[in-house]
Write an enzyme that holds these catalytic residues in place. Structure first.
Site, PDB file in Angstrom:
ATOM      1  N   HIS A 156       0.822  -1.210   0.000  1.00 23.18           N
ATOM      2  CA  HIS A 156       0.000   0.000   0.000  1.00 23.18           C
ATOM      3  C   HIS A 156       0.860   1.265   0.000  1.00 23.18           C
ATOM      4  CE1 HIS A 156      -3.419  -2.644   0.991  1.00 23.18           C
ATOM      5  NE2 HIS A 156      -2.622  -3.176   1.903  1.00 23.18           N
ATOM      6  N   SER A 277      15.320  21.666 -16.048  1.00 24.83           N
ATOM      7  CA  SER A 277      14.178  22.560 -16.223  1.00 24.83           C
ATOM      8  C   SER A 277      14.631  23.836 -16.919  1.00 24.83           C
ATOM      9  CB  SER A 277      13.571  22.899 -14.860  1.00 24.83           C
ATOM     10  OG  SER A 277      12.690  24.006 -14.953  1.00 24.83           O
ATOM     11  N   LYS A 283      16.649  21.697 -10.847  1.00 25.83           N
ATOM     12  CA  LYS A 283      15.920  20.476 -11.155  1.00 25.83           C
ATOM     13  C   LYS A 283      16.766  19.425 -11.887  1.00 25.83           C
ATOM     14  CE  LYS A 283      12.197  19.648 -10.593  1.00 25.83           C
ATOM     15  NZ  LYS A 283      11.068  19.973 -11.459  1.00 25.83           N
ATOM     16  N   GLU A 290       9.818   8.594 -16.806  1.00 27.94           N
ATOM     17  CA  GLU A 290       8.461   9.084 -17.029  1.00 27.94           C
ATOM     18  C   GLU A 290       7.993   8.786 -18.450  1.00 27.94           C
ATOM     19  OE1 GLU A 290       8.744  12.790 -13.843  1.00 27.94           O
ATOM     20  OE2 GLU A 290       8.827  13.193 -15.994  1.00 27.94           O
TER      21      GLU A 290
END
Length: 459
Positions: A156, A277, A283, A290
Protein backbone atom coordinates in the site's frame (compact mmCIF):
# COMPACT_ATOMS: atom_id res chain seq x y z
CA UNK A 1 1.70 3.41 -64.35
CA UNK A 2 -0.16 0.19 -65.11
CA UNK A 3 -1.02 -1.98 -62.12
CA UNK A 4 0.25 -5.55 -62.05
CA UNK A 5 -3.31 -6.52 -61.18
CA UNK A 6 -5.02 -4.06 -63.53
CA UNK A 7 -6.13 -6.34 -66.37
CA UNK A 8 -9.86 -6.21 -65.59
CA UNK A 9 -9.95 -2.48 -64.79
CA UNK A 10 -10.90 0.24 -67.27
CA UNK A 11 -10.23 3.21 -65.00
CA UNK A 12 -7.14 4.11 -63.01
CA UNK A 13 -7.22 4.53 -59.23
CA UNK A 14 -8.07 7.97 -57.88
CA UNK A 15 -4.84 9.76 -56.96
CA UNK A 16 -5.81 10.41 -53.34
CA UNK A 17 -7.23 6.91 -52.96
CA UNK A 18 -3.94 5.60 -54.34
CA UNK A 19 -2.05 7.04 -51.42
CA UNK A 20 -4.80 6.15 -48.97
CA UNK A 21 -4.62 2.43 -49.72
CA UNK A 22 -0.87 2.21 -50.26
CA UNK A 23 1.17 0.50 -47.54
CA UNK A 24 4.70 0.99 -48.91
CA UNK A 25 5.24 3.81 -46.42
CA UNK A 26 5.35 1.35 -43.56
CA UNK A 27 5.71 -2.18 -44.96
CA UNK A 28 8.94 -1.31 -46.80
CA UNK A 29 10.77 -2.26 -43.59
CA UNK A 30 9.92 -5.88 -44.48
CA UNK A 31 11.91 -5.75 -47.72
CA UNK A 32 14.44 -8.33 -46.55
CA UNK A 33 11.74 -10.77 -45.47
CA UNK A 34 9.85 -10.23 -48.72
CA UNK A 35 12.90 -10.92 -50.86
CA UNK A 36 13.99 -13.95 -48.83
CA UNK A 37 10.46 -15.34 -49.06
CA UNK A 38 10.48 -14.81 -52.82
CA UNK A 39 13.88 -16.48 -53.15
CA UNK A 40 12.60 -19.52 -51.28
CA UNK A 41 9.46 -19.58 -53.45
CA UNK A 42 11.47 -19.31 -56.68
CA UNK A 43 13.80 -22.12 -55.65
CA UNK A 44 10.80 -24.29 -54.86
CA UNK A 45 9.15 -23.48 -58.21
CA UNK A 46 12.33 -24.54 -60.00
CA UNK A 47 12.83 -27.69 -57.93
CA UNK A 48 9.23 -28.72 -58.62
CA UNK A 49 9.64 -27.98 -62.36
CA UNK A 50 6.73 -25.56 -62.14
CA UNK A 51 9.00 -23.10 -63.91
CA UNK A 52 12.27 -23.95 -65.67
CA UNK A 53 15.24 -24.26 -63.32
CA UNK A 54 17.19 -21.68 -65.30
CA UNK A 55 14.32 -19.21 -64.88
CA UNK A 56 14.26 -19.86 -61.14
CA UNK A 57 18.01 -19.28 -60.95
CA UNK A 58 17.70 -16.02 -62.89
CA UNK A 59 14.92 -14.86 -60.56
CA UNK A 60 17.00 -15.71 -57.50
CA UNK A 61 19.99 -13.76 -58.79
CA UNK A 62 17.77 -10.83 -59.68
CA UNK A 63 16.26 -10.81 -56.21
CA UNK A 64 19.69 -10.94 -54.58
CA UNK A 65 20.80 -7.93 -56.60
CA UNK A 66 17.68 -6.03 -55.53
CA UNK A 67 18.40 -6.87 -51.89
CA UNK A 68 21.96 -5.65 -52.25
CA UNK A 69 20.81 -2.38 -53.80
CA UNK A 70 18.15 -1.77 -51.14
CA UNK A 71 20.70 -2.42 -48.39
CA UNK A 72 22.99 0.08 -50.05
CA UNK A 73 20.24 2.71 -50.28
CA UNK A 74 20.14 2.70 -54.06
CA UNK A 75 16.40 1.91 -54.40
CA UNK A 76 13.49 4.32 -54.11
CA UNK A 77 10.13 2.69 -53.62
CA UNK A 78 7.03 3.85 -55.49
CA UNK A 79 3.65 4.52 -53.90
CA UNK A 80 2.03 3.51 -57.20
CA UNK A 81 3.14 -0.07 -56.60
CA UNK A 82 1.20 0.00 -53.32
CA UNK A 83 3.32 -2.26 -51.14
CA UNK A 84 6.75 -3.82 -50.73
CA UNK A 85 5.67 -6.98 -52.57
CA UNK A 86 4.62 -5.19 -55.76
CA UNK A 87 7.63 -2.87 -55.60
CA UNK A 88 10.03 -5.80 -55.50
CA UNK A 89 8.21 -7.61 -58.28
CA UNK A 90 8.27 -4.48 -60.44
CA UNK A 91 12.01 -4.03 -59.86
CA UNK A 92 12.62 -7.68 -60.67
CA UNK A 93 10.73 -7.52 -63.96
CA UNK A 94 12.57 -4.34 -64.95
CA UNK A 95 15.89 -6.08 -64.33
CA UNK A 96 15.40 -9.54 -65.81
CA UNK A 97 12.46 -9.02 -68.15
CA UNK A 98 9.45 -11.28 -68.57
CA UNK A 99 11.09 -14.06 -66.57
CA UNK A 100 10.41 -11.97 -63.49
CA UNK A 101 6.69 -12.29 -64.13
CA UNK A 102 6.93 -16.01 -63.38
CA UNK A 103 7.86 -15.43 -59.74
CA UNK A 104 4.25 -15.02 -58.63
CA UNK A 105 3.24 -18.43 -59.98
CA UNK A 106 1.42 -20.43 -57.32
CA UNK A 107 1.12 -17.67 -54.74
CA UNK A 108 -0.96 -14.62 -53.87
CA UNK A 109 -0.15 -11.39 -52.13
CA UNK A 110 -2.31 -12.76 -49.31
CA UNK A 111 -0.01 -15.65 -48.44
CA UNK A 112 3.02 -13.59 -49.42
CA UNK A 113 2.28 -10.78 -46.95
CA UNK A 114 1.41 -13.29 -44.24
CA UNK A 115 4.79 -14.92 -44.81
CA UNK A 116 6.67 -11.62 -44.74
CA UNK A 117 4.88 -10.51 -41.60
CA UNK A 118 5.58 -13.78 -39.79
CA UNK A 119 9.25 -13.70 -40.76
CA UNK A 120 9.52 -10.09 -39.61
CA UNK A 121 7.77 -10.72 -36.30
CA UNK A 122 9.93 -13.75 -35.69
CA UNK A 123 12.93 -11.41 -35.98
CA UNK A 124 11.24 -8.85 -33.73
CA UNK A 125 10.63 -11.54 -31.11
CA UNK A 126 14.32 -12.48 -31.21
CA UNK A 127 15.42 -8.85 -30.88
CA UNK A 128 12.98 -8.26 -28.02
CA UNK A 129 14.17 -11.39 -26.22
CA UNK A 130 17.76 -10.19 -26.66
CA UNK A 131 17.05 -6.82 -25.06
CA UNK A 132 15.07 -8.43 -22.25
CA UNK A 133 17.95 -10.81 -21.60
CA UNK A 134 20.33 -7.86 -21.30
CA UNK A 135 18.00 -6.14 -18.84
CA UNK A 136 17.63 -9.31 -16.78
CA UNK A 137 21.42 -9.60 -16.70
CA UNK A 138 21.69 -6.06 -15.36
CA UNK A 139 19.12 -6.79 -12.65
CA UNK A 140 21.06 -9.90 -11.63
CA UNK A 141 24.32 -7.92 -11.50
CA UNK A 142 22.80 -5.26 -9.23
CA UNK A 143 21.24 -7.95 -7.04
CA UNK A 144 24.55 -9.79 -6.72
CA UNK A 145 26.24 -6.63 -5.47
CA UNK A 146 23.48 -5.96 -2.94
CA UNK A 147 22.47 -9.20 -1.25
CA UNK A 148 23.21 -7.56 2.13
CA UNK A 149 21.92 -4.06 1.32
CA UNK A 150 18.92 -3.62 3.60
CA UNK A 151 15.98 -1.55 2.38
CA UNK A 152 12.26 -1.17 2.98
CA UNK A 153 9.65 -3.35 1.33
CA UNK A 154 6.22 -1.77 0.99
CA UNK A 155 2.58 -2.71 0.78
CA UNK A 156 0.00 0.00 0.00
CA UNK A 157 3.09 2.21 -0.42
CA UNK A 158 3.45 2.03 3.37
CA UNK A 159 6.54 0.66 5.05
CA UNK A 160 5.95 -3.05 5.66
CA UNK A 161 9.03 -5.20 6.34
CA UNK A 162 12.77 -4.99 5.74
CA UNK A 163 14.22 -6.69 2.71
CA UNK A 164 17.37 -6.25 0.62
CA UNK A 165 18.06 -4.45 -2.61
CA UNK A 166 19.15 -7.80 -4.03
CA UNK A 167 15.80 -9.36 -3.17
CA UNK A 168 14.00 -6.35 -4.63
CA UNK A 169 15.90 -6.49 -7.92
CA UNK A 170 15.29 -10.20 -8.28
CA UNK A 171 11.54 -9.57 -8.01
CA UNK A 172 11.81 -7.55 -11.22
CA UNK A 173 14.02 -10.22 -12.73
CA UNK A 174 11.12 -12.65 -12.30
CA UNK A 175 8.72 -10.27 -14.05
CA UNK A 176 10.99 -9.70 -17.02
CA UNK A 177 11.97 -13.37 -17.25
CA UNK A 178 8.27 -14.23 -17.55
CA UNK A 179 8.17 -11.68 -20.37
CA UNK A 180 11.02 -13.54 -22.08
CA UNK A 181 9.04 -16.76 -21.77
CA UNK A 182 5.99 -15.10 -23.30
CA UNK A 183 7.96 -13.90 -26.33
CA UNK A 184 9.63 -17.31 -26.71
CA UNK A 185 6.20 -18.93 -26.64
CA UNK A 186 4.78 -16.36 -29.07
CA UNK A 187 7.66 -17.02 -31.46
CA UNK A 188 6.76 -20.72 -31.61
CA UNK A 189 3.33 -19.93 -33.04
CA UNK A 190 4.77 -17.28 -35.36
CA UNK A 191 7.30 -19.68 -36.86
CA UNK A 192 4.99 -21.48 -39.31
CA UNK A 193 4.85 -20.86 -43.04
CA UNK A 194 1.60 -19.69 -44.71
CA UNK A 195 3.15 -19.58 -48.19
CA UNK A 196 1.22 -21.98 -50.41
CA UNK A 197 -2.16 -20.96 -49.03
CA UNK A 198 -2.62 -18.75 -52.10
CA UNK A 199 -5.32 -16.13 -51.91
CA UNK A 200 -7.35 -18.37 -49.61
CA UNK A 201 -7.85 -21.85 -51.15
CA UNK A 202 -4.26 -22.91 -51.91
CA UNK A 203 -3.15 -23.63 -55.49
CA UNK A 204 -3.41 -26.23 -58.23
CA UNK A 205 0.36 -26.25 -58.79
CA UNK A 206 2.36 -29.15 -57.27
CA UNK A 207 4.21 -26.92 -54.81
CA UNK A 208 6.43 -28.20 -51.98
CA UNK A 209 5.54 -26.10 -48.96
CA UNK A 210 7.88 -28.01 -46.65
CA UNK A 211 10.82 -27.16 -48.92
CA UNK A 212 9.96 -23.47 -48.78
CA UNK A 213 9.71 -23.68 -44.98
CA UNK A 214 13.15 -25.28 -44.77
CA UNK A 215 14.63 -22.62 -47.05
CA UNK A 216 13.30 -19.94 -44.71
CA UNK A 217 14.32 -21.71 -41.51
CA UNK A 218 10.73 -22.04 -40.34
CA UNK A 219 9.66 -24.88 -38.09
CA UNK A 220 6.60 -25.98 -40.08
CA UNK A 221 3.70 -24.99 -42.31
CA UNK A 222 0.16 -23.82 -41.60
CA UNK A 223 -2.49 -26.53 -41.71
CA UNK A 224 -5.41 -24.63 -43.25
CA UNK A 225 -5.22 -22.18 -46.16
CA UNK A 226 -8.21 -20.09 -45.05
CA UNK A 227 -6.72 -19.65 -41.60
CA UNK A 228 -3.22 -19.09 -42.98
CA UNK A 229 -4.09 -15.87 -44.84
CA UNK A 230 -6.54 -14.49 -42.28
CA UNK A 231 -4.65 -15.23 -39.05
CA UNK A 232 -3.00 -12.38 -37.15
CA UNK A 233 -3.00 -14.06 -33.76
CA UNK A 234 0.80 -14.11 -33.80
CA UNK A 235 0.89 -10.31 -34.02
CA UNK A 236 -1.78 -9.96 -31.33
CA UNK A 237 0.25 -12.28 -29.10
CA UNK A 238 3.34 -10.15 -29.64
CA UNK A 239 1.33 -7.03 -28.79
CA UNK A 240 -0.12 -8.72 -25.73
CA UNK A 241 3.30 -9.81 -24.49
CA UNK A 242 4.58 -6.30 -25.22
CA UNK A 243 1.78 -4.76 -23.19
CA UNK A 244 2.54 -6.96 -20.18
CA UNK A 245 6.23 -6.17 -20.51
CA UNK A 246 5.53 -2.43 -20.73
CA UNK A 247 3.39 -2.74 -17.60
CA UNK A 248 6.39 -4.23 -15.78
CA UNK A 249 8.64 -1.47 -17.09
CA UNK A 250 6.12 1.12 -15.97
CA UNK A 251 5.94 -0.32 -12.45
CA UNK A 252 9.72 -0.19 -12.18
CA UNK A 253 9.73 3.36 -13.56
CA UNK A 254 7.20 4.44 -10.95
CA UNK A 255 9.51 3.25 -8.19
CA UNK A 256 12.59 4.76 -9.83
CA UNK A 257 10.75 8.09 -9.96
CA UNK A 258 9.75 7.83 -6.30
CA UNK A 259 13.15 6.65 -5.07
CA UNK A 260 14.91 9.50 -6.88
CA UNK A 261 12.82 12.19 -5.15
CA UNK A 262 14.31 14.27 -2.35
CA UNK A 263 11.78 12.75 0.03
CA UNK A 264 13.07 9.22 -0.56
CA UNK A 265 16.61 10.07 -1.63
CA UNK A 266 17.60 6.44 -2.10
CA UNK A 267 18.41 6.50 -5.83
CA UNK A 268 20.45 8.91 -7.92
CA UNK A 269 20.00 8.70 -11.67
CA UNK A 270 22.88 9.41 -13.99
CA UNK A 271 22.90 12.79 -15.72
CA UNK A 272 22.90 10.78 -18.97
CA UNK A 273 19.35 9.61 -18.21
CA UNK A 274 17.97 12.82 -16.68
CA UNK A 275 16.94 16.26 -17.88
CA UNK A 276 16.69 19.74 -16.39
CA UNK A 277 14.18 22.56 -16.22
CA UNK A 278 14.08 25.62 -18.45
CA UNK A 279 13.22 27.85 -15.47
CA UNK A 280 14.26 26.00 -12.26
CA UNK A 281 18.05 25.57 -12.28
CA UNK A 282 18.09 23.06 -9.42
CA UNK A 283 15.92 20.48 -11.16
CA UNK A 284 17.08 17.02 -12.23
CA UNK A 285 14.08 15.24 -13.69
CA UNK A 286 13.66 11.47 -14.28
CA UNK A 287 12.26 12.10 -17.75
CA UNK A 288 13.37 8.78 -19.25
CA UNK A 289 11.49 6.85 -16.57
CA UNK A 290 8.46 9.08 -17.03
CA UNK A 291 8.53 8.60 -20.79
CA UNK A 292 8.65 4.82 -20.46
CA UNK A 293 5.72 5.03 -18.05
CA UNK A 294 3.85 7.18 -20.56
CA UNK A 295 4.66 5.01 -23.56
CA UNK A 296 3.03 2.06 -21.82
CA UNK A 297 -0.36 3.49 -22.76
CA UNK A 298 0.78 3.79 -26.35
CA UNK A 299 1.60 0.08 -26.54
CA UNK A 300 -1.71 -0.78 -24.85
CA UNK A 301 -3.36 1.24 -27.63
CA UNK A 302 -1.49 -0.73 -30.29
CA UNK A 303 -2.88 -3.95 -28.84
CA UNK A 304 -6.42 -2.58 -28.75
CA UNK A 305 -6.05 -1.35 -32.34
CA UNK A 306 -5.35 -4.79 -33.74
CA UNK A 307 -7.88 -6.55 -31.53
CA UNK A 308 -10.51 -4.12 -32.78
CA UNK A 309 -9.46 -4.50 -36.42
CA UNK A 310 -9.77 -8.27 -36.23
CA UNK A 311 -12.88 -8.62 -34.08
CA UNK A 312 -15.50 -8.66 -36.86
CA UNK A 313 -13.69 -9.96 -39.92
CA UNK A 314 -15.21 -12.89 -41.84
CA UNK A 315 -12.94 -15.44 -43.50
CA UNK A 316 -10.68 -15.03 -45.24
CA UNK A 317 -8.50 -12.00 -46.09
CA UNK A 318 -9.97 -8.48 -45.84
CA UNK A 319 -8.25 -5.17 -46.60
CA UNK A 320 -8.86 -4.15 -42.98
CA UNK A 321 -5.94 -6.42 -42.16
CA UNK A 322 -3.53 -3.98 -43.77
CA UNK A 323 -3.97 -2.07 -40.50
CA UNK A 324 -2.11 -4.87 -38.69
CA UNK A 325 1.40 -3.59 -39.30
CA UNK A 326 1.63 0.03 -38.23
CA UNK A 327 0.43 -0.73 -34.71
CA UNK A 328 2.59 -3.83 -34.42
CA UNK A 329 5.68 -2.10 -35.76
CA UNK A 330 5.07 0.82 -33.42
CA UNK A 331 4.81 -1.48 -30.39
CA UNK A 332 7.96 -3.37 -31.35
CA UNK A 333 9.93 -0.15 -31.86
CA UNK A 334 8.60 1.38 -28.64
CA UNK A 335 9.23 -1.68 -26.49
CA UNK A 336 12.76 -2.22 -27.76
CA UNK A 337 13.63 1.44 -27.20
CA UNK A 338 12.19 1.36 -23.68
CA UNK A 339 14.15 -1.78 -22.80
CA UNK A 340 17.34 -0.19 -24.11
CA UNK A 341 16.80 2.97 -22.06
CA UNK A 342 15.82 1.06 -18.92
CA UNK A 343 18.93 -1.09 -19.12
CA UNK A 344 21.20 1.94 -19.42
CA UNK A 345 19.33 3.83 -16.70
CA UNK A 346 19.74 1.00 -14.20
CA UNK A 347 23.37 0.32 -15.10
CA UNK A 348 24.33 3.92 -14.39
CA UNK A 349 22.11 4.60 -11.35
CA UNK A 350 23.61 4.95 -7.87
CA UNK A 351 21.87 3.56 -4.80
CA UNK A 352 22.28 5.31 -1.44
CA UNK A 353 22.80 2.27 0.75
CA UNK A 354 22.96 4.25 3.99
CA UNK A 355 19.67 5.99 3.23
CA UNK A 356 18.09 2.67 2.24
CA UNK A 357 19.03 1.10 5.56
CA UNK A 358 18.03 4.13 7.58
CA UNK A 359 14.63 4.15 5.93
CA UNK A 360 14.10 0.50 6.77
CA UNK A 361 14.65 1.34 10.43
CA UNK A 362 11.67 3.68 10.40
CA UNK A 363 7.98 2.87 10.20
CA UNK A 364 8.09 -0.21 12.44
CA UNK A 365 9.18 -2.59 9.68
CA UNK A 366 10.31 -5.02 12.40
CA UNK A 367 6.86 -5.21 14.02
CA UNK A 368 6.05 -8.61 12.48
CA UNK A 369 9.36 -9.95 13.81
CA UNK A 370 8.52 -8.63 17.27
CA UNK A 371 5.24 -10.56 17.11
CA UNK A 372 7.12 -13.66 15.91
CA UNK A 373 9.50 -13.29 18.87
CA UNK A 374 6.60 -13.50 21.31
CA UNK A 375 5.06 -16.43 19.44
CA UNK A 376 8.35 -18.34 19.61
CA UNK A 377 8.27 -17.76 23.36
CA UNK A 378 4.86 -19.35 23.80
CA UNK A 379 2.34 -16.60 23.04
CA UNK A 380 -0.52 -17.21 20.60
CA UNK A 381 -0.05 -15.25 17.38
CA UNK A 382 -3.26 -13.22 17.74
CA UNK A 383 -2.23 -12.22 21.27
CA UNK A 384 1.26 -11.36 20.04
CA UNK A 385 -0.28 -9.31 17.21
CA UNK A 386 -2.28 -7.30 19.76
CA UNK A 387 0.71 -6.80 22.05
CA UNK A 388 2.87 -5.45 19.26
CA UNK A 389 0.02 -3.26 18.07
CA UNK A 390 -0.04 -1.66 21.55
CA UNK A 391 3.74 -1.30 21.44
CA UNK A 392 3.55 0.49 18.09
CA UNK A 393 0.86 2.85 19.38
CA UNK A 394 3.01 3.58 22.46
CA UNK A 395 6.02 4.23 20.20
CA UNK A 396 4.03 6.65 18.04
CA UNK A 397 2.84 8.52 21.14
CA UNK A 398 6.42 8.82 22.45
CA UNK A 399 8.29 9.30 19.17
CA UNK A 400 10.31 6.12 19.40
CA UNK A 401 11.03 2.96 17.39
CA UNK A 402 10.37 -0.45 18.95
CA UNK A 403 14.08 -1.18 19.32
CA UNK A 404 14.53 2.20 21.07
CA UNK A 405 12.20 1.21 23.91
CA UNK A 406 13.70 0.12 27.20
CA UNK A 407 13.04 -3.41 28.36
CA UNK A 408 10.84 -2.01 31.15
CA UNK A 409 8.72 -0.14 28.61
CA UNK A 410 8.30 -3.32 26.54
CA UNK A 411 7.36 -5.30 29.65
CA UNK A 412 4.44 -2.96 30.26
CA UNK A 413 2.78 -4.83 27.39
CA UNK A 414 4.70 -8.13 27.42
CA UNK A 415 5.87 -8.98 30.96
CA UNK A 416 7.84 -12.03 29.80
CA UNK A 417 10.02 -10.12 27.29
CA UNK A 418 13.75 -10.70 27.66
CA UNK A 419 16.90 -8.87 26.64
CA UNK A 420 17.24 -11.07 23.54
CA UNK A 421 14.26 -9.30 21.94
CA UNK A 422 16.59 -6.59 20.67
CA UNK A 423 18.62 -9.06 18.66
CA UNK A 424 15.43 -10.72 17.40
CA UNK A 425 14.07 -7.46 15.97
CA UNK A 426 17.30 -6.04 14.51
CA UNK A 427 17.01 -5.37 10.78
CA UNK A 428 19.75 -7.88 10.02
CA UNK A 429 17.93 -10.59 11.96
CA UNK A 430 14.61 -9.68 10.35
CA UNK A 431 16.16 -10.28 6.93
CA UNK A 432 18.49 -13.17 7.71
CA UNK A 433 15.85 -15.24 9.52
CA UNK A 434 13.68 -15.25 6.41
CA UNK A 435 15.80 -17.98 4.95
CA UNK A 436 13.16 -19.83 2.99
CA UNK A 437 13.21 -20.31 -0.80
CA UNK A 438 12.14 -17.02 -2.34
CA UNK A 439 12.87 -15.06 0.82
CA UNK A 440 15.14 -12.04 1.33
CA UNK A 441 17.86 -13.75 3.37
CA UNK A 442 21.18 -13.26 1.57
CA UNK A 443 21.76 -17.01 1.17
CA UNK A 444 18.35 -17.39 -0.48
CA UNK A 445 18.91 -14.41 -2.77
CA UNK A 446 22.29 -15.80 -3.79
CA UNK A 447 20.62 -19.11 -4.65
CA UNK A 448 17.99 -17.22 -6.64
CA UNK A 449 20.76 -15.42 -8.52
CA UNK A 450 22.46 -18.75 -9.27
CA UNK A 451 19.22 -20.11 -10.74
CA UNK A 452 18.64 -16.91 -12.70
CA UNK A 453 22.07 -17.12 -14.33
CA UNK A 454 21.31 -20.69 -15.38
CA UNK A 455 17.99 -19.64 -16.88
CA UNK A 456 19.59 -16.81 -18.84
CA UNK A 457 22.38 -19.11 -19.98
CA UNK A 458 19.82 -21.49 -21.47
CA UNK A 459 18.28 -18.84 -23.73
Amino acid sequence: MAKLWGGRFEQSTDEFAEGFQSSIGFDSRMYREDIMGSIAHAKMLGAQRIIPIEDAEQIVEGLKSILEDIDAGRVEFSVHDEDIHMNVERLLTERIGDTGKKLHTGRSRNDQVATDFRLYMKRMADETIGKLTQLCGTLVDIAEENTDTIMTAYTHLQKAQPTTLGHYMMAYFEMFYRDIQRFVDCKKRTDVLPLGAGALCATTYPIDREMAARELGMSGITRNSLDAVSDRDFAIEYLSASSVCMMHLSRLCEEIILFSTNEYGTLRLSDAYSTGSSIMPQKKNPDMAELIRGKTGRVYGDLMTLLTVMKGLPLAYNKDMQEDKECTFDAADTLKACLEVMNGMLKTAEWNKERLRAGAGLGFTNATDAADYFVKNGMAFRDAHAVVGHLVLYCEQHGKAIDELSLDEIRQFAPDAREDIYEAISLETCVNMRSVPGGPAPDMVREHIRQAKMLLGDL
